[in-house]
Design an enzyme around this catalytic site. Sequence first.
Site, mmCIF file in Angstrom:
data_model
loop_
_atom_site.group_PDB
_atom_site.id
_atom_site.type_symbol
_atom_site.label_atom_id
_atom_site.label_comp_id
_atom_site.label_asym_id
_atom_site.label_seq_id
_atom_site.Cartn_x
_atom_site.Cartn_y
_atom_site.Cartn_z
ATOM 1 N N CYS A 136 0.830 -1.204 0.000
ATOM 2 C CA CYS A 136 0.000 0.000 0.000
ATOM 3 C C CYS A 136 0.862 1.251 0.000
ATOM 4 O O CYS A 136 1.373 1.669 1.041
ATOM 5 C CB CYS A 136 -0.942 -0.005 1.206
ATOM 6 S SG CYS A 136 -2.027 1.434 1.266
ATOM 7 N N CYS A 139 -0.519 4.088 2.149
ATOM 8 C CA CYS A 139 -0.305 3.876 3.590
ATOM 9 C C CYS A 139 1.145 4.156 3.984
ATOM 10 O O CYS A 139 1.405 4.753 5.026
ATOM 11 C CB CYS A 139 -0.624 2.432 3.982
ATOM 12 S SG CYS A 139 -2.177 1.805 3.346
ATOM 13 N N ASP A 140 2.085 3.694 3.172
ATOM 14 C CA ASP A 140 3.488 3.630 3.622
ATOM 15 C C ASP A 140 4.476 4.492 2.837
ATOM 16 O O ASP A 140 5.642 4.596 3.221
ATOM 17 C CB ASP A 140 3.963 2.168 3.586
ATOM 18 C CG ASP A 140 3.142 1.282 4.514
ATOM 19 O OD1 ASP A 140 2.695 1.778 5.563
ATOM 20 O OD2 ASP A 140 2.940 0.100 4.181
#
Length: 312
Positions: A136, A139-140
């Site tokens: 992701c 997300c990261d």
Amino acid sequence: MESENIKCLIIGSGPAGYTAAIYAARAGLKPIMYQGLQPGGQLTITNDVENFPGYPDGINGPQMMEDLRKQAERFGTDVRYGIATDVDFSSKPLKVTIDENKEIEAHTVIIATGASAKWLGLESESRLNGSGVSACAVCDGFFYRGQEVAIVGAGDTACEEASYLANLCSKVYMIVRRGEMKASQIMQNRVMKNPKIEILWNSVTDEVLGEFAVEGVRVKNIVTGELKEVPVKGFFVAIGHEPNSKIFQKYVNHDEQGYLKTIPGTTKTNVDGVFACGDVQDNVYRQAVTAAGTGCMAALDAERYLVDEELH
């Protein structure tokens, strides 16, 4: 087979399932939750969550899920270990088999089983998952700002995530198996025009390099057989997700990928009393906060359904 009759059954235990449980329990529905194969869902393999509102310093993924579980239990949710192995939604009450040996009869069922990222299947990829390997970018990606990263994939999602990473990172290597992409032309044009994105055509990932954290990736050109090591700090896999929806597909409408269909603006499925929330019905956003939002909606939809059922 052992049997139990309840008002509200929640299947799955990520942000969607736990939020549904909090709302359902507070509404007096006495929900029972079965956590499934991966209690806590995908966030249990995420080290740091920095984009969920209310955590100014970020939070460890497993800790966040533990907090949500405790909150659900505080209001009376019965959280249990177990996997839904079969369903029968052909008549009322709705029937769900747990671990092949127990039958739950429920007036409402909230499906929050999520989706699982598809992986390449390399030992180094699973070993470094959470230590530089991610599925992701949204997300990261922030953790790799100003650094070089690689992303695997050739579809719209891969192009979208490569563009997202290029806004944060100094360089993005895009590893594409063929000499062309599957992505729409507009998405292809976007990555090809971006000076920060270098596309490695006809290439596959031979190995993710690094002992305790990602230090690089060894890429193999499948036409020439040439191996080349690329130094990167982040390695993103964007080859798709698979919704955990197989056991429901006989009864619940779904798209060609298996994502459960809900009536727009609600979490209602085509089966009365069955609601779907989180990543099992969302192939667009796939964020913890959007999953939590639909979990709230599912519990409210279930509560209203039960009130209407009693009135009629």
